[in-house]
Scaffold this active site. Sequence first.
Site, PDB file in Angstrom:
ATOM      1  N   HIS A  14     -67.501  90.721 -56.319  1.00  0.00           N
ATOM      2  CA  HIS A  14     -68.672  91.577 -56.034  1.00  0.00           C
ATOM      3  C   HIS A  14     -68.350  92.991 -56.491  1.00  0.00           C
ATOM      4  O   HIS A  14     -67.744  93.777 -55.753  1.00  0.00           O
ATOM      5  CB  HIS A  14     -69.004  91.528 -54.539  1.00  0.00           C
ATOM      6  CG  HIS A  14     -70.313  92.172 -54.209  1.00  0.00           C
ATOM      7  ND1 HIS A  14     -71.301  91.562 -53.465  1.00  0.00           N
ATOM      8  CD2 HIS A  14     -70.824  93.390 -54.524  1.00  0.00           C
ATOM      9  CE1 HIS A  14     -72.337  92.353 -53.333  1.00  0.00           C
ATOM     10  NE2 HIS A  14     -72.067  93.487 -53.973  1.00  0.00           N
ATOM     11  N   HIS A  16     -70.245  96.027 -58.982  1.00  0.00           N
ATOM     12  CA  HIS A  16     -71.313  96.474 -59.883  1.00  0.00           C
ATOM     13  C   HIS A  16     -70.705  97.340 -60.980  1.00  0.00           C
ATOM     14  O   HIS A  16     -70.084  98.374 -60.671  1.00  0.00           O
ATOM     15  CB  HIS A  16     -72.354  97.288 -59.110  1.00  0.00           C
ATOM     16  CG  HIS A  16     -73.012  96.508 -58.016  1.00  0.00           C
ATOM     17  ND1 HIS A  16     -74.198  95.842 -58.183  1.00  0.00           N
ATOM     18  CD2 HIS A  16     -72.619  96.260 -56.737  1.00  0.00           C
ATOM     19  CE1 HIS A  16     -74.534  95.237 -57.055  1.00  0.00           C
ATOM     20  NE2 HIS A  16     -73.584  95.468 -56.160  1.00  0.00           N
ATOM     21  N   ASP A 126     -78.339  91.235 -62.027  1.00  0.00           N
ATOM     22  CA  ASP A 126     -78.927  91.611 -60.741  1.00  0.00           C
ATOM     23  C   ASP A 126     -80.333  92.182 -60.901  1.00  0.00           C
ATOM     24  O   ASP A 126     -80.541  93.090 -61.712  1.00  0.00           O
ATOM     25  CB  ASP A 126     -78.064  92.702 -60.092  1.00  0.00           C
ATOM     26  CG  ASP A 126     -77.279  92.182 -58.911  1.00  0.00           C
ATOM     27  OD1 ASP A 126     -77.316  90.964 -58.666  1.00  0.00           O
ATOM     28  OD2 ASP A 126     -76.637  93.008 -58.235  1.00  0.00           O
ATOM     29  N   GLY A 158     -80.316  96.000 -53.994  1.00  0.00           N
ATOM     30  CA  GLY A 158     -81.279  97.018 -53.581  1.00  0.00           C
ATOM     31  C   GLY A 158     -81.546  96.949 -52.084  1.00  0.00           C
ATOM     32  O   GLY A 158     -80.659  96.617 -51.294  1.00  0.00           O
ATOM     33  N   HIS A 185     -77.547  89.789 -52.380  1.00  0.00           N
ATOM     34  CA  HIS A 185     -77.039  90.644 -51.311  1.00  0.00           C
ATOM     35  C   HIS A 185     -77.887  90.277 -50.088  1.00  0.00           C
ATOM     36  O   HIS A 185     -79.119  90.188 -50.190  1.00  0.00           O
ATOM     37  CB  HIS A 185     -77.308  92.115 -51.609  1.00  0.00           C
ATOM     38  CG  HIS A 185     -76.449  92.729 -52.674  1.00  0.00           C
ATOM     39  ND1 HIS A 185     -76.448  92.324 -53.971  1.00  0.00           N
ATOM     40  CD2 HIS A 185     -75.567  93.758 -52.605  1.00  0.00           C
ATOM     41  CE1 HIS A 185     -75.603  93.066 -54.670  1.00  0.00           C
ATOM     42  NE2 HIS A 185     -75.047  93.952 -53.861  1.00  0.00           N
ATOM     43  N   GLU A 188     -76.637  92.937 -45.340  1.00  0.00           N
ATOM     44  CA  GLU A 188     -75.909  94.202 -45.537  1.00  0.00           C
ATOM     45  C   GLU A 188     -76.649  95.292 -44.744  1.00  0.00           C
ATOM     46  O   GLU A 188     -76.103  95.830 -43.787  1.00  0.00           O
ATOM     47  CB  GLU A 188     -75.863  94.569 -47.032  1.00  0.00           C
ATOM     48  CG  GLU A 188     -75.186  95.912 -47.309  1.00  0.00           C
ATOM     49  CD  GLU A 188     -75.367  96.382 -48.760  1.00  0.00           C
ATOM     50  OE1 GLU A 188     -76.325  95.957 -49.430  1.00  0.00           O
ATOM     51  OE2 GLU A 188     -74.544  97.218 -49.194  1.00  0.00           O
TER      52      GLU A 188
END
Length: 314
Positions: A14, A16, A126, A158, A185, A188
């Site tokens: 994970h 970005h 993503d 997002g 995601h 979170e």
Amino acid sequence: MIEYLQALPKAELHLHLEGSVTPETLQELAPSLDREEILAHYRYADFAGFLKSYGWVTSFLTEPCHYGIVTQRLLEHLAAQNVRSAELNISVGVMLWRQQDPAAMFDAIAAAASARKDMAVRFIFDAVRQFGVEAAQRVAELAGACAGRSVVGFGIGGDEARGPAEWFRDVFVYADKKGLKLVPHAGESAGPESIWQSIELGAARIGHGIRAIEDPLLVSYLRDHDIPLEICISSNLCTQVVRSMREHPVRRLYDAGVPITLNTDDPAMFHTTLVHEFELASREFGFGRSHLEEIASNGFRYAFTAAAADRQTP
Ligand code: ADE
Ligand code: ZN
């Protein structure tokens, strides 16, 4: 301990790409920026503040060569930590929103990645939840078109509150048919129901998933169905979705038998490295060497192999 963690073979599941851009690289890409202005964008009071900064940082990635440079730097940085396998999230949803050409950007990313022979590098495209379903479908189509080029997954990131997973049901069905693994995601910034929805839609892993701890049934489900959580401790503290280190549920999730991996999310933006995440696990949560080795090996065990791309259907 640091030398031991450094030497441990590790995998990132994970991460970005855009969140790996350091202030120094950003300054190089945009020389007219003031250093203090840059540094101010690497501090956030909350999750919404982080998302704004993420948008600001990505606004300077305007050319394929920018993506080539940041990929090359990131992979050097990972190799130096003995990271042998990495799945990089690429914010294709943001590229489309800026009316960029994601194919040209991805060519540059893939070229930089293929230059590295010491690491297995794969990609996850993503979408951004709050940009809506049509935009996410375009991301899934681009991911499907690149599935033969080490793109192994489709994710949604997002703001969970502004784009519940169930909106994206048809998009997930499409991505699945293309042989892509689904990696939203979830849990979170929103609660357990967001994770349940993601599971129902076929998530293979959960990005973060920390709020599963609020629902004992969900904890058992994740354990019994072997669905791993991609845990990112520093990220959760920087965005304040977890208020303090003491309150972070990583140890409770592990002790309950939930499969976990450790990751950096946006390493430059959260001022961390994968070695540092393992160090936190050891120092703050009492994970011993055998635990740390098990967690590190989970990073390989739950990685998506390129074989997923070969199974795609027309
Ligand atoms: N995009 C980049 N980092 C993210 C995070 N931690 N949560 C949601 N979207 C993201
Ligand atoms: Zn993330």
